[in-house]
Design a protein around this motif. Structure first.
Motif, mmCIF file in Angstrom:
data_model
loop_
_atom_site.group_PDB
_atom_site.id
_atom_site.type_symbol
_atom_site.label_atom_id
_atom_site.label_comp_id
_atom_site.label_asym_id
_atom_site.label_seq_id
_atom_site.Cartn_x
_atom_site.Cartn_y
_atom_site.Cartn_z
ATOM 1 N N ILE A 59 0.836 -1.206 0.000
ATOM 2 C CA ILE A 59 0.000 0.000 0.000
ATOM 3 C C ILE A 59 0.868 1.253 0.000
ATOM 4 N N ILE A 60 1.945 1.250 0.781
ATOM 5 C CA ILE A 60 2.841 2.407 0.836
ATOM 6 C C ILE A 60 3.433 2.699 -0.535
ATOM 7 N N LEU A 105 10.348 6.415 -6.397
ATOM 8 C CA LEU A 105 11.328 5.431 -5.927
ATOM 9 C C LEU A 105 11.453 5.456 -4.404
ATOM 10 N N MET A 106 11.181 6.631 -3.799
ATOM 11 C CA MET A 106 11.128 6.661 -2.339
ATOM 12 C C MET A 106 10.081 5.671 -1.823
ATOM 13 N N GLY A 107 8.933 5.613 -2.505
ATOM 14 C CA GLY A 107 7.890 4.682 -2.090
ATOM 15 C C GLY A 107 8.338 3.245 -2.163
ATOM 16 N N VAL A 108 9.058 2.892 -3.227
ATOM 17 C CA VAL A 108 9.580 1.527 -3.358
ATOM 18 C C VAL A 108 10.582 1.234 -2.237
ATOM 19 N N THR A 109 11.445 2.193 -1.969
ATOM 20 C CA THR A 109 12.445 2.017 -0.903
ATOM 21 C C THR A 109 11.774 1.838 0.452
ATOM 22 N N LEU A 110 10.767 2.655 0.723
ATOM 23 C CA LEU A 110 10.043 2.543 1.986
ATOM 24 C C LEU A 110 9.357 1.189 2.112
ATOM 25 N N ALA A 111 8.781 0.701 1.025
ATOM 26 C CA ALA A 111 8.100 -0.596 1.062
ATOM 27 C C ALA A 111 9.085 -1.726 1.337
ATOM 28 N N CYS A 112 10.257 -1.668 0.726
ATOM 29 C CA CYS A 112 11.255 -2.718 0.942
ATOM 30 C C CYS A 112 11.752 -2.730 2.387
ATOM 31 N N ARG A 113 11.829 -1.565 2.999
ATOM 32 C CA ARG A 113 12.338 -1.464 4.362
ATOM 33 C C ARG A 113 11.253 -1.623 5.427
ATOM 34 N N ALA A 119 16.808 0.799 -1.952
ATOM 35 C CA ALA A 119 15.694 -0.146 -1.932
ATOM 36 C C ALA A 119 16.193 -1.586 -1.908
ATOM 37 N N ALA A 120 17.200 -1.889 -2.726
ATOM 38 C CA ALA A 120 17.730 -3.251 -2.787
ATOM 39 C C ALA A 120 18.290 -3.686 -1.439
ATOM 40 N N PHE A 121 19.073 -2.830 -0.821
ATOM 41 C CA PHE A 121 19.656 -3.202 0.473
ATOM 42 C C PHE A 121 18.609 -3.205 1.593
ATOM 43 N N GLY A 122 17.574 -2.376 1.462
ATOM 44 C CA GLY A 122 16.496 -2.418 2.447
ATOM 45 C C GLY A 122 15.777 -3.744 2.423
ATOM 46 N N LEU A 123 15.557 -4.279 1.235
ATOM 47 C CA LEU A 123 14.899 -5.585 1.111
ATOM 48 C C LEU A 123 15.760 -6.689 1.713
ATOM 49 N N VAL A 124 17.063 -6.662 1.436
ATOM 50 C CA VAL A 124 17.973 -7.654 2.024
ATOM 51 C C VAL A 124 17.947 -7.571 3.546
ATOM 52 N N HIS A 125 17.960 -6.364 4.071
ATOM 53 C CA HIS A 125 17.935 -6.161 5.522
ATOM 54 C C HIS A 125 16.681 -6.787 6.131
#
Length: 502
Positions: free
Chosen positions: A94-95, A127-135, A188-194
């Motif tokens: 949703i974010i 892209l901020m939204g994608v990064t926020l979603a991954c984290r 975003a990529a590293f947020g998802l890994v985290h």
């Protein structure tokens, strides 16, 4: 020993994160420019604002897991964690969708960019939204590890991933694609890994991996979570209203100056967040055992040590902000613009940082209503204050509002906690455990600043004098707060050699 180890690991993580931000900042400014850094600052604000969608579930799961370990209900805690994991995935989607839909409007009507094209700003916001979603799930699994007293594992993961992410980001910008969009793709990529790594660690710490999903169990924790959600919303308004107002009123470059000051002062979180994360489950455990004697001892001694270190660092920042910025950024024109902002924000952050002790005690005692009441009262004062000061004085007005907020929080929060939670957390705590360290650290800081101004020393000498003043303040604070024998005992407890309180 676990409390000392967790606190040390969390503090090391905070130090690393702050150092990464400080070291990376000059590279980001040089490679992307001040307006692009303003977008990074807006992302940080947006990330904090959207924490309202957490609905108080992260601190709730910390409390539930801590209680479950003490009462033997680990399987119920594991089921709750699995269920909330699915909830967080849904919220993350949703974010990403909401931010992507709002990106064109934000670029056209909210952010005041001059050199960056509107299309570039819109793409960056999406892209901020994608990064926020991954984290997004990180806070849930971090909260689970806090409740399981496995904060050291979360800290080690955070340090490793943040260091790797910073190095990769700088490398991509320097030798690959030099754009703000590339910055957010890497994040975003590293947020998802985290998030994925923390999920595995949390499931291993809680155990019971075969525990079923049980959405009906959410009703059991919903009341506490709902109050925590109100606290989170109010807290976000308190901490972000200045940034939201300034991002609308100021040119993006000036807003970047303000966010630069916020970044410098964020170094104080080296102390605040690790202490809060380590003490929350410990307070909850002692309250479950009804060991009020040990709770009072930990609360008082911990505050004195914490306040001494925090005030010493805050006053060093406040009085030596100009030399620090000059040495760090090597920009004699920028330092005078940012230094006053750093000074006011540092004082306010120090006052609010001390109040992590009453706040944590309120939550551990299951009294989130008090935290919400405190937040509402502070909002009633803070919102008109920041609007008035920011409108009249711009960035400096927003910084002054932090000092006003910190002073009011000290007075009202202390009274409320002492009256309705624990008597030992009232005015006596404020006068002896906070007041003594404050006076002991501000006097050497003032003397150091007077010496620097009188002798007109250079920035490096000023930093040296400021550092010596901070050390002197710590020494005076410890000497004024502890008898020698008591300090040795408290230090032994901090290192894991637990001894009974007198």
């Amino acid at each position: 020993m676990r409390l000392a180890r967790n606190m040390a690991a969390a503090m090391a993580n905070s130090v690393i994160v702050v150092l990464i931000n400080l070291v990376a900042l000059p590279f980001y400014l040089r490679l992307l420019g001040m307006e692009a850094y303003g977008l990074i600052g807006f992302y940080a604000t947006l990330q904090t604002v959207l924490q309202v969608l957490d609905l108080g579930l992260a601190p709730t799961v910390s409390r539930e897991i801590a209680h479950g370990a003490e009462t033997g209900h680990q399987r119920r805690s594991a089921s709750l964690l699995r269920t909330l994991g699915m909830v967080y995935i849904g919220v993350a989607i949703i974010i990403a969708m909401l931010v992507a839909l709002a990106a064109p409007w934000i670029a056209a009507h909210w952010l005041q960019a001059k050199s960056l094209p509107e299309a570039t700003v819109a793409q960056a916001v999406a892209l901020m939204g994608v990064t926020l979603a991954c984290r997004w799930p990180i806070s849930l699994y971090h909260g689970a590890l806090i409740g399981a007293h496995r904060l050291a594992r979360s800290a080690a993961t955070s340090m490793t991933i943040n260091i790797t992410a910073a190095i990769t980001t700088i490398a991509v910008l320097a030798w690959g694609v030099r754009s703000i969009e590339a910055f957010f793709v890497v994040q975003a990529a590293f947020g998802l890994v985290h998030a994925i790594v923390l999920r595995g660690l949390a499931q291993r710490a809680v155990g019971e991996r075969d525990a079923p999903y049980d959405f009906a169990d959410l009703r059991r924790v919903w009341k506490f979570s709902a109050w925590m959600s109100g606290v989170a919303i109010g807290g976000l308004l308190l901490t972000q209203v200045d940034k939201l107002v300034l991002s609308r009123l100021l040119p993006l470059e000036s807003f970047g100056h303000y966010m630069l000051a916020v970044l410098v002062v964020s170094g104080l979180q080296v102390l605040t967040m690790p202490v809060s994360n380590a003490l929350y489950p410990k307070f909850a455990t002692l309250l479950s055992r009804q060991d009020l004697r040990a709770l009072e001892h930990l609360y008082d001694a911990g505050t004195r040590l914490f306040a001494t270190a925090l005030f010493a660092l805050a006053f060093a920042l406040a009085f030596q902000a100009g030399p620090l910025l000059t040495v760090w950024l090597r920009d004699t024109a920028l330092a005078p613009e940012v230094a006053p902002l750093v000074a006011f924000i540092a004082v306010g952050m120090a006052c609010t940082g001390v109040m992590y002790f009453p706040y944590t005690l309120q939550l551990a005692a299951g009294r989130p209503k008090l935290a919400l009441l405190t937040t509402v009262v502070l909002l009633i004062v803070m919102v008109p204050t920041v609007l008035l000061l920011a409108t009249r004085q711009g960035a400096v007005g927003g910084a002054i509002a932090w000092t006003v907020l910190g002073g009011l929080y000290l007075l009202f929060g202390t009274w409320l906690t002492g009256r309705y939670v624990m008597p030992f957390a009232g005015w006596r705590w404020l006068s002896s455990n906070v007041g003594v360290p404050l006076l002991a650290t501000v006097l050497p800081a003032l003397l150091g600043a007077w010496i620097c101004r009188t002798l007109a020393v250079g920035p490096w000498a000023a930093l040296g004098i400021g550092g010596l003043a901070a050390l002197a303040g710590m020494g005076l604070g410890i000497a004024g707060s502890f008898a020698p024998r008591e300090f040795r005992r408290v230090l032994g407890e901090a290192l894991g050699r637990s001894t009974p309180a007198p």
